[in-house]
Scaffold this motif. Structure first.
Motif, PDB file in Angstrom:
ATOM      1  N   GLY A 147      17.299  34.706  26.333  1.00  0.00           N
ATOM      2  CA  GLY A 147      16.912  35.555  25.213  1.00  0.00           C
ATOM      3  C   GLY A 147      18.023  35.810  24.224  1.00  0.00           C
ATOM      4  N   GLY A 148      18.927  34.844  24.033  1.00  0.00           N
ATOM      5  CA  GLY A 148      20.008  35.005  23.072  1.00  0.00           C
ATOM      6  C   GLY A 148      21.167  35.846  23.553  1.00  0.00           C
ATOM      7  N   ARG A 149      21.174  36.207  24.841  1.00  0.00           N
ATOM      8  CA  ARG A 149      22.281  36.971  25.416  1.00  0.00           C
ATOM      9  C   ARG A 149      22.808  36.267  26.661  1.00  0.00           C
ATOM     10  N   MET A 150      23.931  36.735  27.165  1.00  0.00           N
ATOM     11  CA  MET A 150      24.530  36.188  28.380  1.00  0.00           C
ATOM     12  C   MET A 150      24.628  37.295  29.418  1.00  0.00           C
ATOM     13  N   PHE A 151      24.090  37.015  30.608  1.00  0.00           N
ATOM     14  CA  PHE A 151      24.045  37.979  31.696  1.00  0.00           C
ATOM     15  C   PHE A 151      24.953  37.497  32.822  1.00  0.00           C
ATOM     16  N   PHE A 152      25.956  38.306  33.155  1.00  0.00           N
ATOM     17  CA  PHE A 152      26.956  37.946  34.145  1.00  0.00           C
ATOM     18  C   PHE A 152      26.790  38.768  35.422  1.00  0.00           C
ATOM     19  N   SER A 153      27.216  38.185  36.527  1.00  0.00           N
ATOM     20  CA  SER A 153      27.364  38.931  37.775  1.00  0.00           C
ATOM     21  C   SER A 153      28.567  38.390  38.526  1.00  0.00           C
ATOM     22  N   VAL A 154      29.149  39.231  39.376  1.00  0.00           N
ATOM     23  CA  VAL A 154      30.187  38.786  40.307  1.00  0.00           C
ATOM     24  C   VAL A 154      29.916  39.437  41.654  1.00  0.00           C
ATOM     25  N   THR A 155      29.975  38.633  42.700  1.00  0.00           N
ATOM     26  CA  THR A 155      29.790  39.108  44.068  1.00  0.00           C
ATOM     27  C   THR A 155      31.006  38.699  44.874  1.00  0.00           C
ATOM     28  N   SER A 156      31.542  39.633  45.661  1.00  0.00           N
ATOM     29  CA  SER A 156      32.749  39.319  46.416  1.00  0.00           C
ATOM     30  C   SER A 156      33.029  40.410  47.438  1.00  0.00           C
ATOM     31  N   THR A 157      33.815  40.066  48.452  1.00  0.00           N
ATOM     32  CA  THR A 157      34.390  41.061  49.353  1.00  0.00           C
ATOM     33  C   THR A 157      35.853  41.316  49.004  1.00  0.00           C
ATOM     34  N   ASP A 158      36.311  40.788  47.877  1.00  0.00           N
ATOM     35  CA  ASP A 158      37.666  41.025  47.391  1.00  0.00           C
ATOM     36  C   ASP A 158      37.644  42.254  46.484  1.00  0.00           C
ATOM     37  N   PRO A 159      38.378  43.314  46.823  1.00  0.00           N
ATOM     38  CA  PRO A 159      38.369  44.524  45.975  1.00  0.00           C
ATOM     39  C   PRO A 159      38.847  44.259  44.555  1.00  0.00           C
ATOM     40  N   GLY A 160      39.583  43.174  44.338  1.00  0.00           N
ATOM     41  CA  GLY A 160      40.109  42.895  43.001  1.00  0.00           C
ATOM     42  C   GLY A 160      39.205  42.022  42.156  1.00  0.00           C
ATOM     43  N   ALA A 161      37.989  41.720  42.630  1.00  0.00           N
ATOM     44  CA  ALA A 161      37.120  40.787  41.909  1.00  0.00           C
ATOM     45  C   ALA A 161      36.727  41.319  40.532  1.00  0.00           C
ATOM     46  N   ALA A 162      36.369  42.597  40.455  1.00  0.00           N
ATOM     47  CA  ALA A 162      35.956  43.159  39.167  1.00  0.00           C
ATOM     48  C   ALA A 162      37.117  43.144  38.172  1.00  0.00           C
ATOM     49  N   ASP A 163      38.321  43.448  38.650  1.00  0.00           N
ATOM     50  CA  ASP A 163      39.481  43.404  37.754  1.00  0.00           C
ATOM     51  C   ASP A 163      39.757  41.977  37.281  1.00  0.00           C
ATOM     52  N   LEU A 164      39.572  41.003  38.172  1.00  0.00           N
ATOM     53  CA  LEU A 164      39.743  39.602  37.783  1.00  0.00           C
ATOM     54  C   LEU A 164      38.785  39.252  36.653  1.00  0.00           C
ATOM     55  N   CYS A 165      37.532  39.661  36.786  1.00  0.00           N
ATOM     56  CA  CYS A 165      36.546  39.379  35.739  1.00  0.00           C
ATOM     57  C   CYS A 165      36.912  40.091  34.442  1.00  0.00           C
ATOM     58  N   GLY A 166      37.404  41.315  34.556  1.00  0.00           N
ATOM     59  CA  GLY A 166      37.828  42.034  33.365  1.00  0.00           C
ATOM     60  C   GLY A 166      38.945  41.314  32.641  1.00  0.00           C
ATOM     61  N   ARG A 167      39.942  40.805  33.389  1.00  0.00           N
ATOM     62  CA  ARG A 167      41.049  40.071  32.764  1.00  0.00           C
ATOM     63  C   ARG A 167      40.538  38.786  32.118  1.00  0.00           C
ATOM     64  N   ALA A 168      39.626  38.097  32.803  1.00  0.00           N
ATOM     65  CA  ALA A 168      39.089  36.850  32.251  1.00  0.00           C
ATOM     66  C   ALA A 168      38.349  37.114  30.942  1.00  0.00           C
ATOM     67  N   MET A 169      37.543  38.157  30.902  1.00  0.00           N
ATOM     68  CA  MET A 169      36.822  38.455  29.675  1.00  0.00           C
ATOM     69  C   MET A 169      37.750  38.892  28.560  1.00  0.00           C
ATOM     70  N   THR A 170      38.864  39.525  28.908  1.00  0.00           N
ATOM     71  CA  THR A 170      39.865  39.882  27.900  1.00  0.00           C
ATOM     72  C   THR A 170      40.476  38.625  27.301  1.00  0.00           C
ATOM     73  N   HIS A 171      40.797  37.637  28.141  1.00  0.00           N
ATOM     74  CA  HIS A 171      41.308  36.357  27.630  1.00  0.00           C
ATOM     75  C   HIS A 171      40.276  35.688  26.728  1.00  0.00           C
ATOM     76  N   LEU A 172      39.011  35.742  27.129  1.00  0.00           N
ATOM     77  CA  LEU A 172      37.959  35.121  26.332  1.00  0.00           C
ATOM     78  C   LEU A 172      37.805  35.836  24.997  1.00  0.00           C
ATOM     79  N   LYS A 173      37.849  37.173  25.026  1.00  0.00           N
ATOM     80  CA  LYS A 173      37.738  37.958  23.800  1.00  0.00           C
ATOM     81  C   LYS A 173      38.859  37.612  22.832  1.00  0.00           C
ATOM     82  N   ALA A 174      40.078  37.532  23.348  1.00  0.00           N
ATOM     83  CA  ALA A 174      41.215  37.232  22.483  1.00  0.00           C
ATOM     84  C   ALA A 174      41.107  35.836  21.882  1.00  0.00           C
ATOM     85  N   ALA A 175      40.514  34.903  22.638  1.00  0.00           N
ATOM     86  CA  ALA A 175      40.397  33.527  22.149  1.00  0.00           C
ATOM     87  C   ALA A 175      39.311  33.394  21.098  1.00  0.00           C
TER      88      ALA A 175
END
Length: 419
Positions: free
Chosen positions: A380-408
């Motif tokens: 529908g013209g949007r992007m829907f993301f999910s992350v599943t993990s038992t690593d407590p740092g997974a959400a922070d990893l995704c946040g950093r990745a999206m920050t890199h994408l935003k800057a690019a």
């Protein structure tokens, strides 16, 4: 339509993996408009009749042989959840992902209705053996179509194994060589750090969405840079990972691109994955690396590269208990990949009578290693993301990745694109 057919070599490996490891995939959608548990149960029953593997179980008849059968399989479960404080769709997803399927009893699919009165969330949960991302979208579409306009007697859709739809000769020694190469872990400067397994670390699931403007900006920039969204994501996550050396990205591949005939309406397992090393250096331009990653992805998605991921198992006739044991021991040693990235576009309708599909997330739990499983669905013209993990740092990893994408993409774009 009753079913009794032998599991193919590839399906048998996935089934054996599911005996030792998680093997659960799910789709969760938000629908504007009302329904009732009775209406939904009837729709699910109709869709199960149309896609028989949803109502199947696995019958083992020897160490090398197992069968799909619909004989003696109970009805498809539908759990109804009422909104309550602290009871979110995400928390329900986390519960469902950690509930293994009893493959020998069946069925290999179940559903959850989160009833909001004038709207609802529908969660469809599958054993990976009978559904991939495309299959989940077909099921969601068929359920909503039946809710909008009940149809009886629609013809059943067969789900032949991917192995039987591969082009070329049935047996080819090169397939085993290609499979062996695909299973190797890319070289890394240091070995992966051990990750917690089992119940020691709770499974968490997070979702986030890019709105239409941000999605358009990302697509436009990728086209201008002669690359793809998937390549840009791989580049962003490689930069977000703290480990030195090339990132090990597990890439999901839709096998329908090479199968003949294409099982477009079939609900079954028509996907595989491979490891892609993604290099990253501090001073390299983001889009230069993304173009390199695009070339690597296109090379690995060629038919001669995808075929061994399925056909190679024809030449590895191992007992299922040995397969399960090998995979479990491998997971205990640590993750084979740093992050898994799945990316596909859903082309199902948005409107079904008085129902309107407004969001579509895919989630999965297929590893004990803790490495994050990230799924992107374009709808529908949007992007829907999910992350599943038992690593407590997974959400922070995704946040950093999206920050890199935003800057690019652009400083003012993707401002809200953070899990």
């Amino acid at each position: 339509m009753s079913v009794r057919r032998r599991l193919s070599p590839y399906e048998r490996v996935v089934w054996a993996a599911g005996e030792a490891l998680p093997a659960t995939v799910a789709a969760t959608v938000h629908v504007e408009g009302p329904t009732t548990p009775g209406q939904l149960n009837r729709a699910i029953a109709a869709v199960r009749a149309r896609h028989p593997l949803l109502g199947a179980r696995v019958e083992r008849t020897g160490p090398w042989r197992a069968w799909f059968t619909t004989r003696g399989v109970p009805g498809t479960p539908l759990r109804v959840v009422r909104p309550a404080a602290g009871r979110t769709v995400t928390s329900v997803l986390e519960e469902e992902l950690q509930r293994p399927f009893a493959a020998s009893r069946g069925p290999l699919a179940r559903f959850v209705l989160v009833d909001g009165g004038d709207s609802f969330d529908l969660i469809a949960v599958f054993h990976h053996l009978v559904a991939d991302g495309h299959s989940a979208a077909v099921v969601i579409r068929d359920v909503l179509q039946h809710l909008a306009a009940p149809a009886h007697g629609r013809p059943a859709v067969a789900a032949p194994p991917a192995d039987g739809l591969l082009p070329g000769p049935r047996m080819r020694p090169a397939d085993l060589v290609g499979l062996s190469r695909s299973l190797r872990v890319p070289h890394q400067a240091s070995p992966p750090a051990p990750r917690p397994t089992g119940p020691a670390a709770p499974l968490t699931c997070s979702t986030w969405t890019l709105d239409t403007a941000d999605t358009t900006a990302l697509l436009d920039r990728c086209r201008a840079e002669r690359t793809t969204v998937h390549a840009a994501l791989c580049t962003a996550f490689a930069r977000a990972l703290p480990a030195p050396g090339p990132a090990r990205v597990a890439v999901a591949a839709d096998l329908r691109r090479i199968l003949v005939p294409v099982p477009q309406e079939s609900v079954g397992l028509y996907a595989a994955s491979f490891l892609l090393p993604v290099a990253h250096t501090p001073h390299e331009a983001f889009w230069d690396r993304a173009r390199d990653v695009r070339e690597g992805l296109h090379r690995r998605l060629r038919p001669d590269e995808l075929r061994p991921l399925v056909a190679g198992f024809r030449m590895m006739p191992l007992p299922h208990r040995l397969i399960s044991g090998l995979l479990h021991r491998s997971e205990k040693k640590g993750a084979r990949f740093d992050v898994s990235l799945s990316n596909f576009r859903v082309t199902v309708p948005e409107t079904y009578g008085n129902l309107r599909l407004t969001s579509f997330h895919g989630v999965a739990h297929t590893s004990l290693s803790g490495a994050p499983l990230v799924i992107l669905i374009g709808f529908g013209g949007r992007m829907f993301f999910s992350v599943t993990s038992t690593d407590p740092g997974a959400a922070d990893l995704c946040g950093r990745a999206m920050t890199h994408l935003k800057a690019a993409v652009a400083p003012a774009v993707l401002a809200g694109a953070r899990p």
